[in-house]
Design a protein around this motif. Structure first.
Motif, PDB file in Angstrom:
ATOM      1  N   MET A 185       0.813  -1.219   0.000  1.00  0.00           N
ATOM      2  CA  MET A 185       0.000   0.000   0.000  1.00  0.00           C
ATOM      3  C   MET A 185       0.841   1.260   0.000  1.00  0.00           C
ATOM      4  O   MET A 185       0.450   2.277  -0.547  1.00  0.00           O
ATOM      5  N   LEU A 186       2.002   1.201   0.659  1.00  0.00           N
ATOM      6  CA  LEU A 186       2.780   2.426   0.821  1.00  0.00           C
ATOM      7  C   LEU A 186       3.767   2.657  -0.314  1.00  0.00           C
ATOM      8  O   LEU A 186       4.335   3.735  -0.434  1.00  0.00           O
ATOM      9  N   SER A 213      -2.387   8.779   3.045  1.00  0.00           N
ATOM     10  CA  SER A 213      -1.931   7.556   3.713  1.00  0.00           C
ATOM     11  C   SER A 213      -1.926   6.320   2.830  1.00  0.00           C
ATOM     12  O   SER A 213      -2.334   5.254   3.253  1.00  0.00           O
ATOM     13  N   ALA A 214      -1.488   6.465   1.592  1.00  0.00           N
ATOM     14  CA  ALA A 214      -1.221   5.309   0.735  1.00  0.00           C
ATOM     15  C   ALA A 214      -0.485   5.829  -0.485  1.00  0.00           C
ATOM     16  O   ALA A 214      -0.564   7.010  -0.812  1.00  0.00           O
ATOM     17  N   ALA A 215       0.245   4.924  -1.147  1.00  0.00           N
ATOM     18  CA  ALA A 215       1.009   5.358  -2.307  1.00  0.00           C
ATOM     19  C   ALA A 215       0.202   5.253  -3.594  1.00  0.00           C
ATOM     20  O   ALA A 215       0.667   5.629  -4.646  1.00  0.00           O
ATOM     21  N   ASN A 225       1.862   8.166   6.216  1.00  0.00           N
ATOM     22  CA  ASN A 225       2.031   8.882   4.961  1.00  0.00           C
ATOM     23  C   ASN A 225       3.114   8.201   4.124  1.00  0.00           C
ATOM     24  O   ASN A 225       4.243   8.018   4.579  1.00  0.00           O
ATOM     25  N   ALA A 226       2.741   7.823   2.885  1.00  0.00           N
ATOM     26  CA  ALA A 226       3.656   7.043   2.050  1.00  0.00           C
ATOM     27  C   ALA A 226       4.875   7.859   1.631  1.00  0.00           C
ATOM     28  O   ALA A 226       5.890   7.309   1.242  1.00  0.00           O
TER      29      ALA A 226
END
Lengths: 315, 492
Positions: free
Chosen positions: A38-39, B42-44, B121-122
């Protein structure tokens, strides 16, 4: 009968427990951490760790398994990693597309298969039979996504009678909903209809060889009259078994069709969840499908036992 | 009234209604990926920005279609002489979609949340230099940096830096409340997201009344959705092979732009024999970029010779450093003591630029004696084995973050390039705010990695979009993964 049912119920619960174990651990073993997925590639290790703890992924596998199963017993399927909403709600939303689609396809396939099967059986060996059998051969052989693409080409792109895909939503009325499910339902139904027509035909032909049919013929009924009055009801048992099997297949097997028509159904949910490593969604949907199949089998077993008392003493 | 005038009246009435039907005030925009949730911080997932950036959420600064950074929620700012203090003056009269007022407290909340210890935070690194955020008054906020950062205003334009409010943060993932020209209306998961025009927008209002985003991942379905005119535009069309057909069809227009995606043949610089610069140089000369672009992308893409976007003003064309020359590649391999070639692995993630491009790259490498074993992987697997595990020889991937040459200053990054000189250059760049000096430093950086052959540089990913002929105001480039619809309208 009660003892038989209890025994069956026990084995159903056991199968579900084993299935849940297998599903959970097989999916967990596959590589890929949901949080780092996800990140993305710019994320720092502490950010990934923070997300892992937010998602509960830092607990042991067994603790998570216990949480998952414990929740499911109470109807709580957990929270999706990616969508961050309760999985139960997501599944029920998607079922409102997938269930009607499966039912629609099933009805269509029955409507096509019954007349075709009866017609072919009544004209065994004649041109009509050969034509129907040829068509069903084609129906079994050609994959349904190819049918789907042809239907889109003809009825959506050229004739513009239907949308190429998407779902109008039931809030816009039953007709709008059915309209957007029609092409997908037809593409799902055609191969099913082909199988069902063949089963119908051979079931009827088997019946034709039975003693009671010979008696009926001897009493002066024509082949076709005997088929209609006595054959059909008896041939329905194998046909209904197939229909039962097809329903769970349609529910689970619509993944490709839902991709082709970009329908927001259960199949598409699993597809998205697998590629996003949304493990809990994958596990829950697969569990639900296993539950559906096992329950259908259980009900079929009970129905057989009710019809045929000899079965109760087996197993 | 004669029959003739009746017909005339009827036909003009028809023409009127037809005219009214043409002046549409809504649009259906399709894209491949659905956002996992609706919180850009909060995601890429680029799909989150695709729907929400600028439309729903805004930052202190913002990207324009040409990649430039302009004021957003910050009307203006002052930078202290030492480059450490930024004082932002906020736009007056800005409200969030729930009616609450935007003030300096919201800015402090957003920046502190993004850089907090438990932040998800990505792109947390964007905020790493912030030492302190203070509220001066309702309209003014002061950000103090620990060290000067010449890209700070650029960083604040990212989707990960949009301004959110503490009042609505708890439900941001399903009900995003921003300050943009559109407000979130409805999300039918798996199918579409609807936005409505924000009547109380502080800036230039949107032209369209409503916007629908549809998510169509399958390339064949994407094609039929456009052909059947189910959608008005498809942003990031996934099948370049269909583009000529749309170009020939007067119903459609095709937009070909550039993205921030440098597609590279990433190389494991720590793994033998790639730890030898001669081998990396040999790989670079073994690759024919144009045939990869033609074969994998149907001709769409711009050859690059370093890790930099060609549309950037600081871009230098360094493709000459690694011109296609298989004979030279063989000679270099011989010089490195590998005259018979060697075997390695080539990990390919799912996108077609990688899968199709990888086949061609492997064939070209084989020409000079390098046997690259193709291993197809899913994204999650790629992240696990290649990116985190660093167990790979070669891989193909598009790095889509804007201006990300800084990753070459991180020796622990998956291609493991460790060059002290380059690392110092990057610190200098961060400490420099003067635009001309920055350009000189960025050009120097491009040259260093190009001459060190850190990776094989293939091409800049093109942005292909198809829209109905009447749609105007769409971005053709993708300086960030946004589908900014605030200026989109239908031609009369």
């Amino acid at each position: 009968m009660i003892r038989y049912s209890l025994k069956r119920l026990l084995s159903l619960i056991l199968s579900l427990a084993v299935a849940s174990l297998v599903i959970f651990f097989v999916i967990e073993i596959a590589p890929g951490d949901p949080a780092s997925f996800m990140l993305g590639i710019n994320a720092q290790p502490d950010t990934v760790a923070a997300l892992r703890s937010e998602l509960g992924l830092d607990q042991s596998k067994f603790a998570r398994y216990a949480d998952w199963v414990g929740g499911m017993v109470q109807g709580d399927f957990g929270t999706s990693y990616t969508y961050r909403t309760p999985v139960a709600g997501m599944i029920s939303d998607r079922l409102w597309v997938s269930l009607p689609l499966a039912l629609y396809a099933l009805i269509l396939s029955t409507l096509i298969a019954f007349p075709a099967g009866i017609y072919a059986a009544a004209r065994r060996g004649k041109t009509g039979d050969m034509a129907v059998m040829g068509a069903t051969q084609l129906g079994v052989a050609v994959p349904n996504f190819w049918f789907a693409m042809m239907l889109v080409l003809i009825f959506a792109i050229n004739l513009r009678w239907f949308n190429a895909g998407g779902f109008a939503g039931w809030d816009n009325g039953l007709l709008a909903g059915l309209h957007s499910l029609t092409l997908p339902a037809i593409s799902l139904a055609l191969p099913q209809a082909a199988i069902l027509a063949r089963v119908m035909r051979s079931a009827l032909l088997d019946i034709l060889g039975e003693d009671f049919m010979r008696t009926a013929r001897a009493k002066g009924l024509s082949r076709r009259q005997a088929l209609w009055r006595h054959g059909l009801r008896n041939a329905l048992i194998p046909v209904l078994t197939i229909i039962g099997l097809q329903f769970s297949f349609l529910l689970a097997g619509a993944i490709i069709i839902e991709q082709v028509f970009y329908l927001p159904g259960l199949g598409r949910l699993v597809f998205q969840a697998i590629s996003a490593r949304d493990l809990i969604v994958v596990e829950s949907v697969v569990m639900l499908l296993v539950f559906a199949v096992i329950t259908v089998n259980f009900l079929v077993d009970l129905a057989y036992a009710a019809v045929d008392p000899r079965l109760r003493n087996r197993t | 009234m004669s029959i003739k005038s009746l017909i005339l009246a009827a036909s003009s009435a028809l023409a009127l209604t037809a005219g009214a039907a043409v002046a549409k005030d809504s649009i259906i925009v399709a894209m491949q990926l659905e956002p996992p949730h609706l919180d850009p911080t909060s995601a890429a997932a680029g799909a989150i920005d695709s729907v929400l950036y600028s439309n729903v959420f805004e930052g202190l600064t913002r990207f324009m279609g040409d990649g430039s950074v302009v004021p957003g929620l910050a009307a203006s700012w002052d930078i202290s002489g030492d480059g450490l203090t930024y004082t932002f003056n906020l736009q007056a009269g800005v409200t969030f979609h729930d009616g609450t007022t935007l003030d300096a407290g919201d800015v402090k909340f957003s920046l502190d949340r993004a850089r907090a210890e438990d932040s998800t935070n990505a792109q947390k690194a964007l905020f790493a230099d912030i030492a302190d955020v203070t509220v001066v008054d309702a309209q003014t906020v002061k950000v103090t940096l620990a060290e000067p950062n010449g890209s700070f205003l650029f960083n604040l334009a990212w989707g990960d830096a949009v301004i959110v409010a503490p009042e609505s943060i708890d439900n941001i993932k399903t009900n995003p409340i921003g300050t943009g020209a559109f407000k979130f209306a409805n999300w039918m998961q798996g199918d579409r997201i609807d936005l409505q025009k924000n009547a109380d927008y502080w800036g230039t209002p949107a032209v369209l009344n409503s916007v629908t985003f549809k998510f169509i991942s399958d390339p064949t379905a994407a094609f039929s959705s456009v052909m059947a005119e189910d959608v008005d535009a498809f942003i990031g069309f996934p099948a370049p092979e269909n583009i000529p057909q749309f170009e020939a069809d007067p119903r459609f227009q095709v937009l070909v732009g550039s993205t921030e995606g440098e597609t590279i043949l990433s190389t494991n610089n720590k793994q033998a024999p790639f730890d030898n610069v001669l081998v990396r140089q040999a790989v670079a000369h073994a690759i024919d970029r144009q045939s990869i672009i033609d074969g994998a992308m149907f001709g769409y893409g711009t050859p690059i010779g370093s890790h930099f976007a060609p549309h950037n003003p600081a871009y230098v064309d360094l493709t000459g450093n690694s011109a296609y020359d298989p004979e030279k590649a063989k000679a270099l391999l011989a010089e490195a003591g590998l005259a018979d070639g060697f075997a390695t692995t080539l990990h390919l993630p799912p996108p077609s630029y990688a899968r199709r491009g990888g086949e061609i790259v492997a064939a070209q490498l084989a020409q000079v004696g390098i046997k690259a074993e193709i291993i197809n992987v899913e994204w999650a697997q790629w992240l696990e084995t290649v990116f985190r595990g660093k167990t790979f020889g070669l891989t193909i991937i598009s790095h889509t973050e804007p201006m990300d040459i800084g990753i070459y200053a991180r020796p622990e990054y998956y291609f493991q390039y460790d060059n002290k000189g380059f690392q110092e250059l990057m610190s200098d760049l961060n400490a420099t705010t003067d635009p001309d000096k920055r350009i000189a430093l960025m050009q120097q950086a491009q040259t260093i990695i190009s001459e060190d052959y850190v990776n094989g540089y293939l091409f800049q990913l093109a942005q292909l979009s198809v829209a109905k002929a009447g749609v105007q105001g769409l971005w053709s480039n993708a300086p960030t993964q946004a589908t900014d619809l605030t200026a989109v309208s239908w031609a009369d």
